[in-house]
Scaffold this motif. Structure first.
Motif, PDB file in Angstrom:
ATOM      1  N   GLU A 266       0.813  -1.225   0.000  1.00 14.78           N
ATOM      2  CA  GLU A 266       0.000   0.000   0.000  1.00 14.78           C
ATOM      3  C   GLU A 266       0.840   1.266   0.000  1.00 14.78           C
ATOM      4  OE1 GLU A 266       0.000  -2.253   2.393  1.00 14.78           O
ATOM      5  OE2 GLU A 266      -1.836  -3.420   2.097  1.00 14.78           O
ATOM      6  N   GLY A 267       2.131   1.154   0.275  1.00 10.53           N
ATOM      7  CA  GLY A 267       2.970   2.339   0.363  1.00 10.53           C
ATOM      8  C   GLY A 267       4.157   2.100   1.278  1.00 10.53           C
ATOM      9  N   THR A 268       4.769   3.184   1.723  1.00 14.89           N
ATOM     10  CA  THR A 268       6.009   3.105   2.499  1.00 14.89           C
ATOM     11  C   THR A 268       5.763   3.431   3.966  1.00 14.89           C
ATOM     12  OG1 THR A 268       7.264   3.794   0.548  1.00 14.89           O
ATOM     13  CG2 THR A 268       8.374   3.978   2.670  1.00 14.89           C
ATOM     14  N   VAL A 269       6.370   2.657   4.851  1.00 13.73           N
ATOM     15  CA  VAL A 269       6.351   2.987   6.276  1.00 13.73           C
ATOM     16  C   VAL A 269       7.195   4.250   6.473  1.00 13.73           C
ATOM     17  CG1 VAL A 269       6.830   2.155   8.609  1.00 13.73           C
ATOM     18  CG2 VAL A 269       6.209   0.522   6.812  1.00 13.73           C
ATOM     19  N   ARG A 270       6.693   5.195   7.249  1.00 11.34           N
ATOM     20  CA  ARG A 270       7.399   6.473   7.416  1.00 11.34           C
ATOM     21  C   ARG A 270       7.412   6.890   8.879  1.00 11.34           C
ATOM     22  NH1 ARG A 270       3.771  10.723   8.054  1.00 11.34           N
ATOM     23  NH2 ARG A 270       1.579  10.181   7.656  1.00 11.34           N
ATOM     24  N   TRP A 271       8.259   7.846   9.172  1.00  6.54           N
ATOM     25  CA  TRP A 271       8.331   8.398  10.520  1.00  6.54           C
ATOM     26  C   TRP A 271       7.425   9.621  10.643  1.00  6.54           C
ATOM     27  CZ3 TRP A 271      10.218   5.441  14.055  1.00  6.54           C
ATOM     28  CH2 TRP A 271      11.309   4.604  13.802  1.00  6.54           C
ATOM     29  N   ALA A 272       6.586   9.654  11.669  1.00  7.28           N
ATOM     30  CA  ALA A 272       5.893  10.889  12.055  1.00  7.28           C
ATOM     31  C   ALA A 272       6.815  11.697  12.957  1.00  7.28           C
ATOM     32  CB  ALA A 272       4.586  10.567  12.779  1.00  7.28           C
ATOM     33  N   VAL A 273       7.550  10.991  13.808  1.00  5.26           N
ATOM     34  CA  VAL A 273       8.622  11.589  14.615  1.00  5.26           C
ATOM     35  C   VAL A 273       9.827  10.681  14.419  1.00  5.26           C
ATOM     36  CG1 VAL A 273       9.403  12.266  16.906  1.00  5.26           C
ATOM     37  CG2 VAL A 273       6.977  12.462  16.322  1.00  5.26           C
ATOM     38  N   SER A 274      10.857  11.178  13.773  1.00 11.43           N
ATOM     39  CA  SER A 274      12.015  10.346  13.449  1.00 11.43           C
ATOM     40  C   SER A 274      12.903  10.146  14.674  1.00 11.43           C
ATOM     41  CB  SER A 274      12.834  11.006  12.339  1.00 11.43           C
ATOM     42  OG  SER A 274      13.473  12.174  12.831  1.00 11.43           O
ATOM     43  N   PRO A 275      13.739   9.110  14.658  1.00  9.06           N
ATOM     44  CA  PRO A 275      14.692   8.932  15.764  1.00  9.06           C
ATOM     45  C   PRO A 275      15.607  10.139  15.929  1.00  9.06           C
ATOM     46  CG  PRO A 275      14.559   6.940  14.440  1.00  9.06           C
ATOM     47  CD  PRO A 275      13.797   8.003  13.697  1.00  9.06           C
ATOM     48  N   GLU A 276      15.978  10.765  14.801  1.00  7.25           N
ATOM     49  CA  GLU A 276      16.838  11.943  14.899  1.00  7.25           C
ATOM     50  C   GLU A 276      16.121  13.089  15.597  1.00  7.25           C
ATOM     51  OE1 GLU A 276      18.291   9.302  11.734  1.00  7.25           O
ATOM     52  OE2 GLU A 276      16.335  10.184  12.163  1.00  7.25           O
TER      53      GLU A 276
END
Length: 227
Positions: A174-184
């Motif tokens: 369905e698409g790409t897993v993404r960060w809403a809040v990234s580790p950085e």
């Protein structure tokens, strides 16, 4: 006219995708997060190469993945040398994950951001990932069980020992897993699980849309079988 399920778009992963996945997987391992390779996305299904494997959703490529998951960057790099594996992070080790539907996750994050500058800033700051199917995954410090209010909810899943999550930039049909809040953005810190659970309980009380029940109980820390 006949109506049926809409087939997800065909996905082909390139050499560039493999290199990017390897680079990100090595970075996760370098920060102490245990990584294991996932099956490769081929058109509409995931293929792990194990003879007779019936699983077509996202799943570990290695049968003994719990024993082989590692935070050794050199070992992790070898897994992505040839194939564009999905990146799976083993939970119950460096962190647990609280997986919730979008309406709970969005509310919790919206409430957390204004509080990041108060007394609980360090307790709420932590990475948050989102699947293309709308599941929000809060990475929190490990070991805290679900509070009763969440344990009784069919929409909340705690991933602890024996489970895993797909990590950005893994692609699903369905698409790409993404960060809403990234580790950085969170400086690789993990949120306090009790504080995050408080926000989720608040969300349950404030926003209660009608949703179909998930296919698995909320409290079982079992290996994932896909999204």
């Amino acid at each position: 006219m006949m109506w049926g399920r809409v087939r997800p778009p065909t996905v082909r992963l390139s050499q560039l995708d493999r290199v990017r996945l390897r680079r990100v997987a090595v970075r996760y391992a370098g920060h102490g997060w245990d990584v294991t390779p996932g099956a490769c996305l081929a058109r509409h299904r995931f293929v792990c190469g194990r003879a007779g494997c019936p699983t077509t959703g996202c799943h570990p490529a290695l049968e003994q993945w719990e024993q082989t998951a590692t935070a050794d960057p050199a070992r992790v790099a070898t897994w992505w040398r040839i194939r564009p594996h999905a990146i799976l992070l083993a939970t119950g080790r460096a962190f647990d994950v609280l997986e919730v539907p979008a309406y709970l996750g969005r509310y919790a994050l919206e409430q957390a951001r204004p509080r990041l500058y108060g007394a609980v800033s360090g307790q709420l700051r932590g990475p948050v990932a989102i699947t293309p199917g709308g599941r929000w995954m809060f990475l929190v410090r490990s070991g805290e069980p679900l509070r009763p209010e969440l344990d009784n909810s069919l929409y909340v899943v705690r991933h602890g020992p024996g489970s895993w999550i797909p990590a950005p930039p893994t692609r699903l049909p369905e698409g790409t897993v993404r960060w809403a809040v990234s580790p950085e953005e969170s400086r690789w810190r993990l949120a306090d699980p009790y504080c995050v659970q408080e926000l989720l309980i608040e969300a349950l009380e404030v926003v209660t849309p009608s949703l179909p029940a998930p296919l698995f109980p909320a409290h079982l820390p079992v290996p994932r079988r896909g999204f």
